[in-house]
Design a protein around this motif. Structure first.
Motif, PDB file in Angstrom:
ATOM      1  N   ASN A 176       0.807  -1.225   0.000  1.00  0.00           N
ATOM      2  CA  ASN A 176       0.000   0.000   0.000  1.00  0.00           C
ATOM      3  C   ASN A 176       0.841   1.276   0.000  1.00  0.00           C
ATOM      4  O   ASN A 176       0.389   2.327   0.426  1.00  0.00           O
ATOM      5  CB  ASN A 176      -0.967   0.016   1.189  1.00  0.00           C
ATOM      6  CG  ASN A 176      -0.247   0.097   2.518  1.00  0.00           C
ATOM      7  OD1 ASN A 176       0.987   0.043   2.582  1.00  0.00           O
ATOM      8  ND2 ASN A 176      -0.996   0.208   3.595  1.00  0.00           N
ATOM      9  N   SER A 177       2.070   1.198  -0.501  1.00  0.00           N
ATOM     10  CA  SER A 177       2.898   2.397  -0.599  1.00  0.00           C
ATOM     11  C   SER A 177       3.959   2.203  -1.675  1.00  0.00           C
ATOM     12  O   SER A 177       4.327   1.081  -2.014  1.00  0.00           O
ATOM     13  CB  SER A 177       3.579   2.710   0.749  1.00  0.00           C
ATOM     14  OG  SER A 177       4.559   1.727   1.047  1.00  0.00           O
ATOM     15  N   CYS A 178       4.410   3.317  -2.216  1.00  0.00           N
ATOM     16  CA  CYS A 178       5.497   3.263  -3.193  1.00  0.00           C
ATOM     17  C   CYS A 178       6.259   4.580  -3.150  1.00  0.00           C
ATOM     18  O   CYS A 178       5.667   5.658  -3.264  1.00  0.00           O
ATOM     19  CB  CYS A 178       4.967   3.021  -4.604  1.00  0.00           C
ATOM     20  SG  CYS A 178       6.268   2.927  -5.860  1.00  0.00           S
ATOM     21  N   LEU A 179       7.565   4.495  -2.952  1.00  0.00           N
ATOM     22  CA  LEU A 179       8.440   5.659  -2.996  1.00  0.00           C
ATOM     23  C   LEU A 179       9.271   5.595  -4.266  1.00  0.00           C
ATOM     24  O   LEU A 179       9.760   4.515  -4.640  1.00  0.00           O
ATOM     25  CB  LEU A 179       9.373   5.681  -1.779  1.00  0.00           C
ATOM     26  CG  LEU A 179       8.740   6.112  -0.454  1.00  0.00           C
ATOM     27  CD1 LEU A 179       9.599   5.655   0.712  1.00  0.00           C
ATOM     28  CD2 LEU A 179       8.593   7.619  -0.423  1.00  0.00           C
ATOM     29  N   VAL A 180       9.425   6.722  -4.934  1.00  0.00           N
ATOM     30  CA  VAL A 180      10.233   6.764  -6.154  1.00  0.00           C
ATOM     31  C   VAL A 180      11.363   7.782  -5.991  1.00  0.00           C
ATOM     32  O   VAL A 180      11.246   8.756  -5.254  1.00  0.00           O
ATOM     33  CB  VAL A 180       9.390   7.123  -7.395  1.00  0.00           C
ATOM     34  CG1 VAL A 180       8.375   6.030  -7.673  1.00  0.00           C
ATOM     35  CG2 VAL A 180       8.695   8.471  -7.222  1.00  0.00           C
ATOM     36  N   TYR A 181      12.440   7.489  -6.682  1.00  0.00           N
ATOM     37  CA  TYR A 181      13.600   8.381  -6.710  1.00  0.00           C
ATOM     38  C   TYR A 181      13.586   9.106  -8.048  1.00  0.00           C
ATOM     39  O   TYR A 181      13.582   8.478  -9.108  1.00  0.00           O
ATOM     40  CB  TYR A 181      14.879   7.559  -6.552  1.00  0.00           C
ATOM     41  CG  TYR A 181      16.167   8.313  -6.803  1.00  0.00           C
ATOM     42  CD1 TYR A 181      16.778   9.047  -5.779  1.00  0.00           C
ATOM     43  CD2 TYR A 181      16.794   8.277  -8.046  1.00  0.00           C
ATOM     44  CE1 TYR A 181      17.966   9.720  -6.002  1.00  0.00           C
ATOM     45  CE2 TYR A 181      17.990   8.945  -8.270  1.00  0.00           C
ATOM     46  CZ  TYR A 181      18.568   9.670  -7.252  1.00  0.00           C
ATOM     47  OH  TYR A 181      19.753  10.333  -7.464  1.00  0.00           O
ATOM     48  N   ILE A 182      13.521  10.439  -8.013  1.00  0.00           N
ATOM     49  CA  ILE A 182      13.474  11.244  -9.230  1.00  0.00           C
ATOM     50  C   ILE A 182      14.727  12.107  -9.303  1.00  0.00           C
ATOM     51  O   ILE A 182      15.096  12.767  -8.330  1.00  0.00           O
ATOM     52  CB  ILE A 182      12.227  12.145  -9.257  1.00  0.00           C
ATOM     53  CG1 ILE A 182      10.960  11.292  -9.117  1.00  0.00           C
ATOM     54  CG2 ILE A 182      12.171  12.955 -10.553  1.00  0.00           C
ATOM     55  CD1 ILE A 182       9.696  12.117  -8.974  1.00  0.00           C
ATOM     56  N   ARG A 183      15.380  12.086 -10.454  1.00  0.00           N
ATOM     57  CA  ARG A 183      16.620  12.863 -10.620  1.00  0.00           C
ATOM     58  C   ARG A 183      16.581  13.618 -11.952  1.00  0.00           C
ATOM     59  O   ARG A 183      16.181  13.070 -12.978  1.00  0.00           O
ATOM     60  CB  ARG A 183      17.835  11.934 -10.592  1.00  0.00           C
ATOM     61  CG  ARG A 183      19.175  12.650 -10.716  1.00  0.00           C
ATOM     62  CD  ARG A 183      20.329  11.694 -10.389  1.00  0.00           C
ATOM     63  NE  ARG A 183      20.471  10.666 -11.399  1.00  0.00           N
ATOM     64  CZ  ARG A 183      21.305  10.724 -12.443  1.00  0.00           C
ATOM     65  NH1 ARG A 183      22.057  11.803 -12.611  1.00  0.00           N
ATOM     66  NH2 ARG A 183      21.381   9.734 -13.306  1.00  0.00           N
ATOM     67  N   GLU A 184      16.981  14.864 -11.911  1.00  0.00           N
ATOM     68  CA  GLU A 184      17.065  15.673 -13.123  1.00  0.00           C
ATOM     69  C   GLU A 184      18.279  15.247 -13.927  1.00  0.00           C
ATOM     70  O   GLU A 184      19.395  15.250 -13.413  1.00  0.00           O
ATOM     71  CB  GLU A 184      17.162  17.153 -12.750  1.00  0.00           C
ATOM     72  CG  GLU A 184      17.061  18.105 -13.920  1.00  0.00           C
ATOM     73  CD  GLU A 184      16.965  19.549 -13.460  1.00  0.00           C
ATOM     74  OE1 GLU A 184      15.858  20.121 -13.542  1.00  0.00           O
ATOM     75  OE2 GLU A 184      18.001  20.090 -13.002  1.00  0.00           O
ATOM     76  N   ILE A 185      18.074  14.857 -15.202  1.00  0.00           N
ATOM     77  CA  ILE A 185      19.198  14.371 -16.008  1.00  0.00           C
ATOM     78  C   ILE A 185      19.497  15.281 -17.200  1.00  0.00           C
ATOM     79  O   ILE A 185      20.516  15.116 -17.869  1.00  0.00           O
ATOM     80  CB  ILE A 185      18.934  12.933 -16.508  1.00  0.00           C
ATOM     81  CG1 ILE A 185      17.632  12.856 -17.305  1.00  0.00           C
ATOM     82  CG2 ILE A 185      18.908  11.966 -15.332  1.00  0.00           C
ATOM     83  CD1 ILE A 185      17.378  11.482 -17.916  1.00  0.00           C
ATOM     84  N   PHE A 186      18.607  16.236 -17.465  1.00  0.00           N
ATOM     85  CA  PHE A 186      18.872  17.188 -18.552  1.00  0.00           C
ATOM     86  C   PHE A 186      18.148  18.493 -18.274  1.00  0.00           C
ATOM     87  O   PHE A 186      16.966  18.495 -17.923  1.00  0.00           O
ATOM     88  CB  PHE A 186      18.397  16.627 -19.906  1.00  0.00           C
ATOM     89  CG  PHE A 186      18.582  17.585 -21.054  1.00  0.00           C
ATOM     90  CD1 PHE A 186      19.836  17.781 -21.616  1.00  0.00           C
ATOM     91  CD2 PHE A 186      17.498  18.305 -21.556  1.00  0.00           C
ATOM     92  CE1 PHE A 186      20.011  18.677 -22.672  1.00  0.00           C
ATOM     93  CE2 PHE A 186      17.667  19.199 -22.605  1.00  0.00           C
ATOM     94  CZ  PHE A 186      18.927  19.381 -23.165  1.00  0.00           C
ATOM     95  N   VAL A 187      18.875  19.593 -18.426  1.00  0.00           N
ATOM     96  CA  VAL A 187      18.300  20.925 -18.232  1.00  0.00           C
ATOM     97  C   VAL A 187      18.283  21.645 -19.572  1.00  0.00           C
ATOM     98  O   VAL A 187      19.336  21.830 -20.206  1.00  0.00           O
ATOM     99  CB  VAL A 187      19.099  21.750 -17.205  1.00  0.00           C
ATOM    100  CG1 VAL A 187      18.507  23.148 -17.051  1.00  0.00           C
ATOM    101  CG2 VAL A 187      19.127  21.035 -15.858  1.00  0.00           C
ATOM    102  N   ALA A 188      17.113  22.009 -20.023  1.00  0.00           N
ATOM    103  CA  ALA A 188      16.969  22.671 -21.319  1.00  0.00           C
ATOM    104  C   ALA A 188      17.443  24.119 -21.246  1.00  0.00           C
ATOM    105  O   ALA A 188      17.463  24.740 -20.177  1.00  0.00           O
ATOM    106  CB  ALA A 188      15.516  22.626 -21.767  1.00  0.00           C
ATOM    107  N   SER A 189      17.804  24.634 -22.391  1.00  0.00           N
ATOM    108  CA  SER A 189      18.213  26.031 -22.467  1.00  0.00           C
ATOM    109  C   SER A 189      17.053  26.924 -22.022  1.00  0.00           C
ATOM    110  O   SER A 189      15.912  26.750 -22.455  1.00  0.00           O
ATOM    111  CB  SER A 189      18.602  26.366 -23.916  1.00  0.00           C
ATOM    112  OG  SER A 189      18.915  27.733 -24.048  1.00  0.00           O
ATOM    113  N   GLY A 190      17.348  27.840 -21.136  1.00  0.00           N
ATOM    114  CA  GLY A 190      16.310  28.715 -20.607  1.00  0.00           C
ATOM    115  C   GLY A 190      15.809  28.279 -19.252  1.00  0.00           C
ATOM    116  O   GLY A 190      15.137  29.053 -18.562  1.00  0.00           O
TER     117      GLY A 190
END
Length: 247
Positions: A176-190
């Motif tokens: 009844n639970s789920c944790l996710v790991y989110i990581r920024e892998i690309f930053v767009a211009s602007g």
């Protein structure tokens, strides 16, 4: 500090930093000193799994059960192997380590049924899909697992729509639970300087729920006890292995 204790500390550090090749080598060194060291065998089995060597992992967990037939970790890992539910992603030391403002471990909301959640494995990649009012996390087979919290959905939706890219992995899960790991892998211009996860207070027990703490072996008083080892819940992560059994 004796040689065995030093090796045990190194083995735990290797698991926590997810250096699986080193973890295999160090745990083998421990087993050369103590061939019946159950915690070292469990660590070795997990390291084999994460190194995509399910054959040696299975043999190692079977060895554990010969020494301790009620060992929960070995029993669960063998069950997963037999059901082909074990993922062996190529972890690096960066995975599951929160980089301030660049990555974050978050709980999913509006979860899938427990039959779906219990099939998830640590490190399994999920795909972030932008919807009209939220972002969903889906398996590569397009099965929806849940949605990101509203505040994170709003922020990431804007960044994704303007070109940013994010990696999403299963950090831990229970029925009844789920944790996710989110990581920024690309930053767009602007988007330079636009943080996906501005600094906020750490997740508390109220944020995660009692079940998450129980599944991850963190101390919490549930008011209930069971003498049957098979009824004890356990969600296992190599980074959480301790040597309490050595004491």
């Amino acid at each position: 500090m004796n040689t065995l204790q030093s090796l045990q500390n190194q083995a735990i550090l290797a698991a926590k930093t997810q250096n699986w090749s080193e973890a295999i080598d160090i745990n083998l060194q421990i087993l050369n000193l103590e061939n019946n060291n159950v915690p070292a065998l469990n660590r070795l089995g997990v390291a084999y799994l994460q190194n995509a060597d399910s054959s040696n992992a299975k043999k190692t967990f079977q060895q554990v059960l010969k020494l301790d037939e009620s060992n929960i970790i070995a029993r669960k890992q063998l069950t997963n192997i037999e059901k082909s539910q074990v993922a062996a992603p190529n972890f690096t030391s960066q995975h599951f380590i929160e980089e301030p403002s660049k990555s974050k471990i978050v709980p999913l909301h509006h979860l899938a049924p427990k039959t779906t959640l219990t099939k998830l494995v640590i490190g399994q990649p999920l795909v972030l899909k932008t919807k009209s009012r939220f972002i969903s996390a889906e398996t590569e087979q397009k099965v929806t697992i849940g949605s990101l919290p509203d505040d994170i959905s709003r922020r990431l939706s804007k960044l994704i729509s303007t070109g940013n890219k994010y990696q999403c992995l299963v950090h831990s899960s229970s029925h009844n639970s789920c944790l996710v790991y989110i990581r920024e892998i690309f930053v767009a211009s602007g988007n330079e300087g636009r943080l996906p996860f501005p600094p906020v207070k750490s997740l508390s027990s109220a944020d995660l729920g009692d079940e998450w703490f129980i599944e991850n072996n963190l101390p919490i008083d549930t008011g209930e006890e069971s003498d049957d080892p098979s009824e004890k819940k356990l969600s296992f992560s190599a980074a959480d292995i301790s040597d309490e059994d050595d004491k």
